[in-house]
Motif scaffolding. Structure first.
Motif, PDB file in Angstrom:
ATOM      1  N   ARG A 113       7.254  -1.790   7.854  1.00  0.00           N
ATOM      2  CA  ARG A 113       6.532  -1.050   6.577  1.00  0.00           C
ATOM      3  C   ARG A 113       5.046  -2.088   7.197  1.00  0.00           C
ATOM      4  O   ARG A 113       3.671  -1.764   6.153  1.00  0.00           O
ATOM      5  CB  ARG A 113       7.283  -1.480   5.252  1.00  0.00           C
ATOM      6  N   GLY A 114       5.114  -3.523   6.773  1.00  0.00           N
ATOM      7  CA  GLY A 114       4.174  -4.446   7.393  1.00  0.00           C
ATOM      8  C   GLY A 114       3.029  -4.115   8.510  1.00  0.00           C
ATOM      9  O   GLY A 114       2.323  -4.592   8.343  1.00  0.00           O
ATOM     10  N   VAL A 115       3.628  -2.836   9.778  1.00  0.00           N
ATOM     11  CA  VAL A 115       2.692  -2.884  10.415  1.00  0.00           C
ATOM     12  C   VAL A 115       2.417  -0.980  10.097  1.00  0.00           C
ATOM     13  O   VAL A 115       2.303  -0.951  11.577  1.00  0.00           O
ATOM     14  CB  VAL A 115       2.801  -2.850  11.152  1.00  0.00           C
ATOM     15  N   PHE A 116       2.715  -0.339   9.521  1.00  0.00           N
ATOM     16  CA  PHE A 116       2.654   0.679   8.897  1.00  0.00           C
ATOM     17  C   PHE A 116       0.791   1.250  10.180  1.00  0.00           C
ATOM     18  O   PHE A 116       1.282   2.398  10.424  1.00  0.00           O
ATOM     19  CB  PHE A 116       2.229   1.258   7.951  1.00  0.00           C
ATOM     20  N   GLN A 117       0.334   0.994   9.916  1.00  0.00           N
ATOM     21  CA  GLN A 117      -1.222   1.267   9.958  1.00  0.00           C
ATOM     22  C   GLN A 117      -1.359   1.142  11.947  1.00  0.00           C
ATOM     23  O   GLN A 117      -1.862   1.546  12.638  1.00  0.00           O
ATOM     24  CB  GLN A 117      -2.585   0.925   8.923  1.00  0.00           C
ATOM     25  N   ARG A 118      -0.934  -0.395  11.806  1.00  0.00           N
ATOM     26  CA  ARG A 118      -1.115  -0.513  13.431  1.00  0.00           C
ATOM     27  C   ARG A 118       0.387   0.390  13.919  1.00  0.00           C
ATOM     28  O   ARG A 118      -0.134   1.186  15.125  1.00  0.00           O
ATOM     29  CB  ARG A 118      -0.974  -1.936  13.416  1.00  0.00           C
ATOM     30  N   TYR A 170       2.161   4.122   0.790  1.00  0.00           N
ATOM     31  CA  TYR A 170       1.058   3.969   2.339  1.00  0.00           C
ATOM     32  C   TYR A 170      -0.032   5.459   2.727  1.00  0.00           C
ATOM     33  O   TYR A 170      -0.675   4.920   2.842  1.00  0.00           O
ATOM     34  CB  TYR A 170       2.031   3.279   2.966  1.00  0.00           C
ATOM     35  N   TYR A 226      -3.637   5.010   2.120  1.00  0.00           N
ATOM     36  CA  TYR A 226      -3.840   5.655   4.119  1.00  0.00           C
ATOM     37  C   TYR A 226      -5.047   6.548   3.424  1.00  0.00           C
ATOM     38  O   TYR A 226      -6.251   6.301   4.125  1.00  0.00           O
ATOM     39  CB  TYR A 226      -3.632   5.753   5.054  1.00  0.00           C
ATOM     40  N   PRO A 258       2.330  -6.800   2.955  1.00  0.00           N
ATOM     41  CA  PRO A 258       0.906  -7.098   3.478  1.00  0.00           C
ATOM     42  C   PRO A 258      -0.154  -6.003   4.156  1.00  0.00           C
ATOM     43  O   PRO A 258      -1.169  -6.316   4.213  1.00  0.00           O
ATOM     44  CB  PRO A 258       1.535  -7.656   4.227  1.00  0.00           C
ATOM     45  N   GLN A 259       0.404  -5.312   4.021  1.00  0.00           N
ATOM     46  CA  GLN A 259      -0.415  -3.472   4.090  1.00  0.00           C
ATOM     47  C   GLN A 259      -1.032  -3.453   3.203  1.00  0.00           C
ATOM     48  O   GLN A 259      -2.885  -3.288   3.360  1.00  0.00           O
ATOM     49  CB  GLN A 259       0.920  -1.949   4.395  1.00  0.00           C
ATOM     50  N   MET A 297      -4.222  -6.346   3.337  1.00  0.00           N
ATOM     51  CA  MET A 297      -4.886  -6.233   3.975  1.00  0.00           C
ATOM     52  C   MET A 297      -5.883  -4.918   3.713  1.00  0.00           C
ATOM     53  O   MET A 297      -7.450  -5.066   3.822  1.00  0.00           O
ATOM     54  CB  MET A 297      -4.155  -5.004   5.458  1.00  0.00           C
ATOM     55  N   ASP A 306       0.824  -9.615  12.722  1.00  0.00           N
ATOM     56  CA  ASP A 306       0.785  -8.265  13.340  1.00  0.00           C
ATOM     57  C   ASP A 306      -0.139  -7.849  12.627  1.00  0.00           C
ATOM     58  O   ASP A 306      -0.185  -6.526  13.295  1.00  0.00           O
ATOM     59  CB  ASP A 306       2.024  -8.367  13.005  1.00  0.00           C
ATOM     60  N   LEU A 307      -0.500  -8.018  11.903  1.00  0.00           N
ATOM     61  CA  LEU A 307      -2.204  -6.960  11.414  1.00  0.00           C
ATOM     62  C   LEU A 307      -3.116  -7.665  11.675  1.00  0.00           C
ATOM     63  O   LEU A 307      -4.681  -7.492  11.324  1.00  0.00           O
ATOM     64  CB  LEU A 307      -1.894  -7.363   9.390  1.00  0.00           C
ATOM     65  N   GLU A 333      -5.560  -5.936  13.934  1.00  0.00           N
ATOM     66  CA  GLU A 333      -6.409  -4.752  12.714  1.00  0.00           C
ATOM     67  C   GLU A 333      -7.116  -5.107  12.199  1.00  0.00           C
ATOM     68  O   GLU A 333      -8.471  -4.881  11.958  1.00  0.00           O
ATOM     69  CB  GLU A 333      -5.017  -4.214  11.551  1.00  0.00           C
TER      70      GLU A 333
END
Lengths: 280, 313, 533
Positions: free
Chosen positions: A235-240, B149, B153, C246-247, C250, C267-268, C271
């Motif tokens: 989930r922490g890298v959802f957008q990536r 999410y 987004y 974290p999402q 950001m 990891d972010l 981005e």
């Protein structure tokens, strides 16, 4: 008449579709070692966050583990958790419900205890249980089972209370039939239909609750991949790297969809009142 | 009616007692030690022991329970182990976002779901029915945080309509409040729309088969009048009951949405307290939640009596 | 039907007008707002007492509202901060300090020698360096309201290093009434003499902390450098909002809902770097270090040969790549006092750069290891270190160890690592953690090199008289060159006995919006000198 016919088909197709998808998922889960040559726990920092490709069908995660492999192995655990939770919750809830509904002096205290348990929000109870006693497969299953028990018990008790006033049960009591025999022969069969339906919903919610526990950091450890903790880790890298979430998420949604369709179908076919109404 | 309410309130006492004892034992018998957490990384065993003694954690469990129950009887929920703030004060700070989110979600879900359920029942078996029900099943299948999410987004990052996170109290104005609570409400209500729509459909179907509906049709009343005036009214009891249970579930279930949207509510308070072993907070919040649950069940029963004069307690 | 439609129309129009008015009122309110700096700290603040706990959140909070007697500059030189001037007697036994004039606590009371002495006494009970300093202290003497003396039993080399130490526990100065709180209890108030004031009414533990500018604070005239120099506040208000997802953090930063994110997830970073309004700044140049800590009381780790086998089985880069990922933000580093600090040395640092499976296997065979189960505690909810145990497990299995990874949340781990019991009664063999370099840059402050065992030692209870003797020598030594030689000897001994295994240094950058100027590099995150345009 034609509408009725169409409805009957729709019901049956529900059972067919739901059951079919579930069977397929089960086969995929069992064939996990055949369908992927990777080890689900194999860390490869050089291959971090690679998008889906020929080599990695569903891409890789933050540690370079193959998502496809983890999803396959995750299917085993997620389906196992869901089936175990449903089976255990129903057997315990059924026993408690039968006893409370039939043996009058036990009804009060047992149902108060159930009320108390029900009054604690299920998710919170599960989080507390897991984070307090350690995240193993057994504790996670127990933690998801406990909040389900009072619901099953209530359902069963309700059925028992209505059945025990039926003339044939009173007749059996009058004839001096022993209590266990009455419970098993006359009362138990009536609980089966609602329980199967309830069971499918528990299956579905168990998978979701497991995912939520992982999301909150109280789920199974990453060495035991489940759809829930794969999604939670990603989930922490959802957008990536959305593939880490979307693939297991898709499988999760499919399973819950299938279980729900199956449950609806079963309810429509098994619920006697429904039958009566449709027959009228 | 008054007797019903009173007897229910009295019956709630043993339920709350069960909750209190269960939660207390669960916490004390578990590993993890708030003293070690308080002391930090470089703590020595002596320091941890001193803090334990100071918090009273070194005394026997039954003694700790009696102390706590005694405080509770005087309406004192105790103080947080970590921040030393009174638990009641901390809950007070965090209750508004949770209640707000639960209410907006419930309201939105009811407004959307009841008409959907009615239409589905009315056109039973038709493509609308199936489409709506399939959609509601999808509602059950998506984990709340994934949905959150995705909504952030699109609605915040791409379309720039809503802020990403945070909570604004209603006292800061209606618009800031709605702006912040819109996405969390949308996220959380998905599953409740699915739930309520299905129940409404089922309850309506039950009622639509009854004789008086046929009579109403025979009298030549138009479709909408029959559906709303006659059918919905009689289908209201199960719908209200599910909404009530939904609210109880919501209060405990908002924690994920609170985390994703960074809403400082009670759900997060208690989850963080569990992870930090802040016993007084966990005990206080769970008691509160179960109290709310008991009250809602009471409210449902009262609603039953009001909605359906045939029901007596 | 028509009238009803009309009524609906009217109410819709009415509602829109109402909403429009509200919106107007809201914009007006914003226009009158003061300059507010919005900051996402790395966790929620719950314990407001930086002496009670070593938690970095509490330390950073301390820097907002408290001030210190001394502080360090970017060369790690100790500089006076609250102190105007100080003198050391010829025999190096008496230090006389004079406070800067006109310093006031937030409640209006002046800062006096009595406040300072009480604050240091409380700090000396909890802090590692404080305890050492107090073991050499004969007495603290109040000369007058602004002057006080430290009298030592024998010369001690680290007096100023202790008083100016930049990281946990920092000797912050509080009013005497607060400092008189027992050292194992939270102070009842949040009153300091620092550049910001704590707004108690808006404090929500774990969620939100609000500070406002302290108009009475008189910054020093020197330019700011690390924790020293002039602490000039250029905003009216600072709000700390902890965002655990974290999402979400950001996205909030990208949209400008917050200004600074202290610890963005590694990891972010790619981005964030794509965003034109955001800059990645390394504000903690000393970095952090990962550590693998073993329990010396727990067989077979009581056997030094087994520990050495483990040392040769690991390689730092695996951990760094798994946990940090981007090589720009990590450094393979065997120096236990930091790779950019005065005591930096690679001497004696063996075994950590490249795993030598054959050698490790041979050492393990010679040690008499018989396949006993080794329990590694793995925290699932602490994103900053949760991958480390997952790297250790396969590395140690590769040399034939029987490894069991037990997952738990961090707080369970914290509770459990305090247990000295055998494995079947809740004991443990190995845990991983991370330390700020500022907290380990000399043999006194580095908790991992303590050799005190069960009495006063760090979890793992390494008992080692040799290293304790070296630490004592270091404390007595006042010559920097000789100090460094002793520190090197400590490092050699550490690798020989394997007190812990350093897993490499990494740098946690911060993500800052470009309209924020004047962020300062420092061993602790500090929020003065910052401008918002």
């Amino acid at each position: 008449m034609r509408a009725l016919f169409r409805h009957a088909i729709f019901r049956n197709t529900s059972v067919l579709i739901g059951g079919g998808i579930l069977l397929l998922l089960l086969i995929i889960a069992l064939l996990a070692p055949v369908l992927s040559q990777f080890d689900p726990g194999q860390i490869a920092p050089r291959f971090r966050l690679k998008p889906p490709s020929g080599e990695f069908l569903m891409g890789t995660d933050m540690l370079g583990r193959d998502v496809w492999t983890r999803v396959l192995h995750g299917a085993q655990v997620s389906l196992l958790v869901s089936a175990c939770v449903a089976a255990i919750a129903i057997s315990i809830g059924l026993t408690i419900g039968l006893v409370a509904g039939y043996i009058r002096w036990l009804d009060g205290p047992v149902m108060r205890a159930m009320d108390g348990l029900m009054a604690i929000p299920g998710i919170l109870l599960a989080i507390a249980l897991v984070s307090l006693s350690g995240a193993t497969l057994v504790t996670v299953i127990v933690a998801i089972v406990i909040p389900e028990i009072p619901r099953v018990a209530r359902l069963v008790r309700g059925v028992v209370l209505s059945i025990r006033e039926e003339p044939y049960v009173e007749a059996a009591i009058g004839l001096g039939t022993p209590t266990p025999k009455i419970l098993i022969q006359h009362i138990l069969p009536n609980t089966i239909a609602p329980l199967i339906v309830q069971g499918t919903y528990i299956c579905a919610s168990a998978i979701l609750v497991e995912a939520i526990l992982s999301f909150l950091g109280a789920g199974l450890p990453p060495e035991i991949p489940t759809w829930g903790n794969i999604i939670a880790e990603g989930r922490g890298v959802f957008q990536r790297a959305p593939w880490i979430i979307l693939f297991p998420g898709g499988f999760l949604a499919c399973t819950i969809l299938a279980v729900n369709i199956l449950g609806d179908g079963l309810r429509d076919t098994l619920d006697p009142r429904m039958k009566k109404r449709l027959g009228a | 009616m008054l007797r019903l309410i009173l007897s229910r309130l009295v019956a709630a006492i043993p339920v709350m007692g069960v909750v209190a004892i269960f939660v207390f034992l669960l916490l004390r018998l578990s590993p993890g030690d708030p003293a070690a957490i308080l002391a930090g990384d470089a703590a020595t065993p002596e320091m941890i022991a001193a803090i334990r003694a100071d918090l009273g954690l070194d005394r026997p469990i039954w003694e700790q329970f009696i102390t706590w129950a005694g405080q509770l009887a005087q309406g004192d929920l105790g103080k947080s182990v970590l921040s030393k703030q009174p638990v009641a004060h901390m809950i007070g700070q965090r209750i508004e976002p949770t209640i707000s989110l639960a209410l907006t979600t419930l309201l939105f879900a009811v407004i959307v779901a009841v008409p959907i359920g009615i239409i589905a029942a009315w056109k039973q078996g038709g493509w609308i029915d199936r489409g709506i029900m399939a959609l509601s099943v999808v509602g059950f299948s998506i984990p709340v945080f994934v949905l959150g999410y995705i909504l952030i987004y699109f609605f915040s990052m791409k379309l720039d309509i809503f802020p990403v996170q945070g909570f604004a109290s209603l006292s800061e104005g209606l618009l800031p409040f709605l702006e912040r609570i819109a996405l969390p409400t949308l996220t959380l209500s998905f599953i409740y729309i699915a739930l309520f729509a299905r129940i409404t459909r089922a309850a309506m179907l039950e009622v639509l088969g009854e004789d008086y509906i046929r009579t109403a049709h025979a009298k030549g009343l138009n479709e909408s009048t029959v559906l709303v005036r006659h059918a919905l009214r009689n289908a209201a009891v199960p719908i209200v009951s599910v909404i009530g249970i939904g609210f109880a579930l919501l209060i405990g279930g908002v924690v994920i949405t609170e985390t994703v949207f960074n809403i400082p509510g009670v759900g997060r308070l208690v989850v963080e307290a569990v992870l930090a072993r802040d016993y007084p907070i966990i005990q206080g919040v769970i008691l509160l939640f179960s109290g709310v649950y008991v009250l809602i069940n009471l409210a449902i029963d009262v609603a039953y009596v009001l909605l359906d004069p045939r029901i007596r307690y | 039907m028509r009238p009803r439609h009309f009524r609906q129309l009217v109410s819709v129009i009415g509602l829109s007008i109402g909403l429009g008015l509200l919106a107007g009122a809201a914009t007006e309110a914003v226009a009158q707002d003061k300059k507010v700096l919005r900051f996402i700290p790395h966790a929620g603040l719950r314990i407001t007492d930086p002496i009670l706990t070593t938690a970095f959140m509490s330390r950073n909070h301390g820097y907002m509202i408290y001030d210190t007697l001394f502080a360090v500059d970017d060369k790690m030189q100790v500089k006076p901060q609250m102190v105007e001037k100080y003198e050391v007697s010829g025999d190096k036994l008496t230090y006389t300090f004079t406070l800067r004039a006109g310093q006031k606590f937030h409640d209006g009371a002046p800062v006096t020698s009595a406040d300072v002495i009480a604050s240091l006494a409380r700090w000396g009970k909890n802090d590692t360096m404080g305890q050492k300093l107090f073991s050499y202290t004969k007495e603290w003497k109040e000369v007058d309201a602004n002057t006080f003396q430290l009298v030592l039993k024998e010369p001690y080399g680290l007096v100023l290093d202790s008083l100016g130490k930049p990281s946990s526990n920092v000797p912050f100065i509080m009013p005497k009434r607060m400092a008189d709180t027992p050292a194992n209890q939270n102070v009842p108030d949040e009153i300091g003499s620092g550049p910001y004031r704590f707004v108690k009414a808006e404090f929500q533990p774990g969620v939100k902390v609000v500070y406002e500018k302290n108009p009475d604070y008189k910054p020093r005239s020197e330019p700011p450098s690390f924790t020293s120099g002039g602490k000039v506040v250029k905003v009216d208000r600072v709000e700390w909002t902890s965002i655990s997802d974290p999402q979400t953090a950001m996205n909030a930063l990208i949209k400008g809902e917050v200004d600074i994110w202290e610890q963005p997830a590694f990891d972010l970073l790619p981005e964030l770097k794509k965003q034109k309004d955001i800059e990645i700044r390394n504000l903690q140049p000393l970095g952090m270090n990962y550590m693998l800590r073993m329990n010396w009381l727990q067989p077979p780790l009581d056997n030094v040969k087994v520990r050495q086998a483990i040392l040769h089985a690991i390689q730092q880069e695996d951990y760094l790549a798994a946990q940090v990922g981007d090589p720009d933000y990590y450094k393979v580093c065997g120096a236990i006092f930091g790779c950019s600090t005065p005591l930096k040395t690679e001497e004696g640092a063996v075994g950590i750069k490249k795993a030598d499976v054959a050698k490790a296997k041979k050492m393990l065979a010679e040690s008499g290891y018989k396949g006993e189960k080794i329990v590694i505690m793995a925290p699932t909810d602490l994103n900053s270190i949760n991958q480390l145990p997952l790297v250790s497990a396969p590395l140690l299995r590769a040399i034939g160890m029987n490894i069991e990874v037990q997952s738990m949340d961090w707080q369970t781990l914290v509770g459990r690592r305090a247990k000295t019991d055998p494995i079947d009664q809740g004991g443990w063999h190995i845990f991983h953690t991370a330390w700020g370099t500022a907290d380990m840059m000399n043999p006194i402050t580095n908790a991992g090199v303590k050799g005190l065992g069960k009495v006063g030692g760090f979890f793992g209870w390494t008992e080692d008289a040799v290293i304790e003797k070296l630490r004592d020598d270091y404390a007595r030594e006042t010559d920097p060159a000789k100090q460094k030689a002793i520190a090197t000897a400590v490092q050699k001994r550490l690798y020989e006995m394997v007190h812990y295994i350093p897993l490499g240094e990494y740098f946690q950058p911060s993500a800052v919006r470009k309209n924020i100027k004047g962020t300062l590099p420092s061993p602790a995150f500090v929020l003065w000198n910052i401008e918002k345009n």
